[in-house]
Design a protein around this motif. Structure first.
Motif, PDB file in Angstrom:
ATOM      1  N   ASN A 185     153.276 107.399  47.419  1.00 35.95           N
ATOM      2  CA  ASN A 185     154.617 107.356  47.977  1.00 35.95           C
ATOM      3  C   ASN A 185     154.690 106.175  48.930  1.00 35.95           C
ATOM      4  OD1 ASN A 185     157.052 107.728  49.268  1.00 35.95           O
ATOM      5  ND2 ASN A 185     156.874 109.965  49.273  1.00 35.95           N
TER       6      ASN A 185
ATOM      7  N   THR B 239     157.698 104.801  49.922  1.00 35.54           N
ATOM      8  CA  THR B 239     159.050 104.666  50.422  1.00 35.54           C
ATOM      9  C   THR B 239     159.006 103.995  51.789  1.00 35.54           C
ATOM     10  OG1 THR B 239     159.579 106.730  49.321  1.00 35.54           O
ATOM     11  CG2 THR B 239     161.164 105.906  50.932  1.00 35.54           C
TER      12      THR B 239
ATOM     13  N   GLU C  89     169.738 106.368  44.934  1.00 41.39           N
ATOM     14  CA  GLU C  89     168.307 106.604  44.798  1.00 41.39           C
ATOM     15  C   GLU C  89     167.827 107.776  45.645  1.00 41.39           C
ATOM     16  OE1 GLU C  89     168.625 104.460  48.536  1.00 41.39           O
ATOM     17  OE2 GLU C  89     169.564 104.182  46.576  1.00 41.39           O
ATOM     18  N   GLN C  90     168.619 108.167  46.672  1.00 43.17           N
ATOM     19  CA  GLN C  90     168.227 109.300  47.485  1.00 43.17           C
ATOM     20  C   GLN C  90     168.163 110.583  46.657  1.00 43.17           C
ATOM     21  OE1 GLN C  90     167.269 107.281  49.917  1.00 43.17           O
ATOM     22  NE2 GLN C  90     168.087 108.558  51.530  1.00 43.17           N
TER      23      GLN C  90
ATOM     24  N   CYS D 146     167.288 110.734  43.517  1.00 44.04           N
ATOM     25  CA  CYS D 146     166.054 110.667  42.733  1.00 44.04           C
ATOM     26  C   CYS D 146     164.823 110.909  43.596  1.00 44.04           C
ATOM     27  CB  CYS D 146     165.942 109.296  42.050  1.00 44.04           C
ATOM     28  SG  CYS D 146     167.329 108.885  40.967  1.00 44.04           S
ATOM     29  N   ILE D 147     164.840 110.388  44.826  1.00 43.45           N
ATOM     30  CA  ILE D 147     163.656 110.452  45.680  1.00 43.45           C
ATOM     31  C   ILE D 147     163.508 111.810  46.351  1.00 43.45           C
ATOM     32  CG2 ILE D 147     162.551 109.474  47.733  1.00 43.45           C
ATOM     33  CD1 ILE D 147     163.841 106.793  46.999  1.00 43.45           C
ATOM     34  N   TYR D 148     164.620 112.356  46.874  1.00 44.09           N
ATOM     35  CA  TYR D 148     164.524 113.538  47.716  1.00 44.09           C
ATOM     36  C   TYR D 148     165.079 114.814  47.084  1.00 44.09           C
ATOM     37  CZ  TYR D 148     163.485 110.123  51.347  1.00 44.09           C
ATOM     38  OH  TYR D 148     162.923 109.120  52.086  1.00 44.09           O
TER      39      TYR D 148
ATOM     40  N   THR E 166     165.699 101.716  42.930  1.00 48.98           N
ATOM     41  CA  THR E 166     165.163 102.581  43.985  1.00 48.98           C
ATOM     42  C   THR E 166     164.471 101.782  45.083  1.00 48.98           C
ATOM     43  OG1 THR E 166     163.101 102.935  42.749  1.00 48.98           O
ATOM     44  CG2 THR E 166     164.876 104.531  42.421  1.00 48.98           C
TER      45      THR E 166
ATOM     46  N   ILE F 250     161.679  99.913  45.191  1.00 47.09           N
ATOM     47  CA  ILE F 250     160.219  99.925  45.351  1.00 47.09           C
ATOM     48  C   ILE F 250     159.622  98.613  44.839  1.00 47.09           C
ATOM     49  CG2 ILE F 250     160.114 102.422  45.101  1.00 47.09           C
ATOM     50  CD1 ILE F 250     159.025 101.944  42.246  1.00 47.09           C
TER      51      ILE F 250
ATOM     52  N   GLN G 221     154.496 104.991  41.458  1.00 46.99           N
ATOM     53  CA  GLN G 221     155.110 105.671  42.592  1.00 46.99           C
ATOM     54  C   GLN G 221     156.104 106.716  42.095  1.00 46.99           C
ATOM     55  OE1 GLN G 221     156.591 102.222  44.979  1.00 46.99           O
ATOM     56  NE2 GLN G 221     155.029 101.198  43.756  1.00 46.99           N
TER      57      GLN G 221
ATOM     58  N   GLU H 155     158.946 107.226  43.134  1.00 40.42           N
ATOM     59  CA  GLU H 155     160.312 106.713  43.137  1.00 40.42           C
ATOM     60  C   GLU H 155     160.666 105.951  41.862  1.00 40.42           C
ATOM     61  OE1 GLU H 155     158.794 106.919  47.361  1.00 40.42           O
ATOM     62  OE2 GLU H 155     158.051 106.169  45.445  1.00 40.42           O
TER      63      GLU H 155
END
Length: 486
Positions: free
Chosen positions: A9, A11, A225-226, A228-230, A296, A298, A305, A307
């Motif tokens: 990760n 991020t 992207e939030q 997808c990430i969270y 995202t 990255i 990752q 993300e």
């Protein structure tokens, strides 16, 4: 030794700076969002992604307008508890088929993930499809990545307000069309659009269209992207499904490192041309283009990752740079961990084969179940007001509530035949007509001579058969109560 691919990760932590892998483990569970200015890139994978996105959106917006006979081809009529899917009509009692279908979709996702990673996320996930659409609107209204960054830093002006306003108007228009279409799967869309056009839509229609409009606008326009990430659990359990033969987007560290800027192709010192390898540099020129095109935000060079949504934008970006530098393509590419380590990729492996076999079996059984589905459903309940009654002739009668659902696309006349006790008969009409896709509930009385009862409760069978089609027949068991003769 495990065959799983370790995920990192990375991020960015706002207190540290962007993409410091060493700080990844120290960051908070949720980092303050730093706006990502996605750069537009062209290439093979982006053409595939755009084609898939436009095709999926055409299906989403177009299917509700298709008609099957005199009704909408796909319509989930919740008030009537009828779910029309082209020529078939399904009812709440068919929800087991829906559960089965969801399990098939889950196994399909498992199979695809083991084989090719998160291609679902990159090419077909609704969150990604609508996010890319909203990013395209940004490019259209505010310009390229550098122009958008410059515009955000500028003080408020007429041009800035006009560009920002145009973007949000288009975003809201897309969100409204999305919400209206979604509700159109549950309410006939032609009438729904007419109601909105004439400002006569009902309260529930206004609420649900507004609800999906707001959430589409927020998810695709602001959260992006939030989600997808969270919010999406898929990114979190993908590491359980990946192995060293899973096809993923990867940076070839052995070829690309050490990074370094340089002139195109070679550096010239006098008459001698010095290759970048002689200077101790890898093929990566550290241009950062792979980061700029990532939705995202990255850096794929930091490794696999959670993300990463496998959209391959970084591949197209890197290939374009390699072409300019006259280097071979594929510094960032779809590959496997085994291939990166110089080994051989094993496409056919036990887990992938197992998922494929299970998927084929479940699809086959599902198709057989749907095609062999009897277009008739029957419920029978005893009248709870009394156990039994006696007729003037001395017969014992029981009362029931019979519900017949015609699941066919045409009307039928059904013959009702009781059996299971000697001399059992039906009081009243034994034939009932039910229209296509409709249900009928009627009271039913059965009579039997006391001499036929040798116990206070006996099982009986009620058979319902279509008069015009002997293949449509269903038998239901019930209980007949009465005073047994001694």
């Amino acid at each position: 030794m495990t065959d799983k691919i370790p995920l990192r990760n990375v991020t960015p932590d706002p207190a540290v700076g962007a993409h410091d892998p060493k700080q990844g483990a120290k960051q908070e569970m949720y980092a303050s969002r730093k706006h990502i200015y996605v750069r537009e890139i062209k290439g093979l994978f982006q053409r595939v992604r755009r084609s898939a996105n436009w095709f999926l959106m055409a299906l989403y917006f177009g299917i509700p307008w298709l008609y099957w006979g005199d009704r909408q081809a796909i319509l989930f009529d919740l008030p009537a508890r009828e779910f029309h899917i082209f020529g078939g009509t399904f009812y709440p009692q068919d929800f087991m088929l829906l559960s089965w279908l969801l399990i098939i979709c889950a196994f399909g996702l498992f199979f695809i993930t083991v084989f090719a990673g998160r291609v679902w996320c990159g090419y077909t996930c609704p969150q990604s499809v609508w996010t890319w659409l909203y990013i395209w609107v940004e490019h259209l209204t505010e310009g390229t990545r550098n122009r958008r960054m410059k515009l955000d830093k500028q003080p408020t002006s007429g041009e800035k307000a006009a560009r920002k306003g145009a973007k949000h108007v288009l975003w809201l228009a897309i969100a409204f069309a999305t919400g209206l279409t979604f509700v159109g799967y549950f309410t006939p869309i032609r009438g729904l659009v007419a109601d909105f056009a004439t400002l006569s839509a009902g309260g529930w229609a206004l609420f649900w269209v507004g609800f999906f409009t707001v959430f589409t606008y927020l998810n695709a326009g602001w959260l992006r992207e939030q989600v997808c990430i969270y919010m999406c659990p898929y990114a979190r359990f993908q590491s359980v499904m990946f192995d060293q033969d899973t096809l993923i987007v990867s940076y070839d560290e052995a070829r690309g490192e050490p990074r370094g800027a340089r002139k195109r192709n070679t550096d010239h010192q006098g008459e001698r041309s010095i290759d970048h390898r002689e200077r101790g540099l890898g093929d990566c020129i550290d241009c950062g283009l792979c980061v700029q095109v990532c939705p995202t935000g990255i850096d794929i060079r930091d490794g696999l990752q959670v993300e990463c949504i496998t959209c391959a934008a970084c591949i197209d970006a890197c290939d374009s740079v390699m072409d300019k530098m006259n280097y071979p393509r594929g510094l960032i590419r779809y590959t496997t961990e085994h291939a990166l380590e110089g080994g051989k990729t094993h496409i056919l492996r036990p887990r992938l084969i197992g998922y494929f076999i299970a998927l084929c079996v479940m699809i086959g059984l599902f198709v057989w179940t749907v095609s062999d589905r009897l277009p008739l459903d029957v419920d029978i309940e005893r009248d709870r007001n009394q156990l039994y009654s006696m007729t003037r002739e001395g017969d014992i009668t029981n009362s029931y509530i019979l519900t017949i659902r015609n699941l066919d696309d045409k009307a039928h006349r059904y013959v009702i035949t009781p059996s299971g006790l000697e001399g059992i008969s039906l009081i009243g009409n034994d034939i009932i007509s039910v229209d296509a896709g409709r249900s009928t509930t009627l009271p039913l009385q059965l009579a039997v001579s006391p001499d036929a009862l040798d116990a206070p409760s006996k099982a009986i069978i009620l058979t319902i058969e279509a008069e015009d089609d002997p293949d449509i027949i269903m038998a239901k068991e019930a209980r007949f109560l009465g005073q047994a003769q001694r």
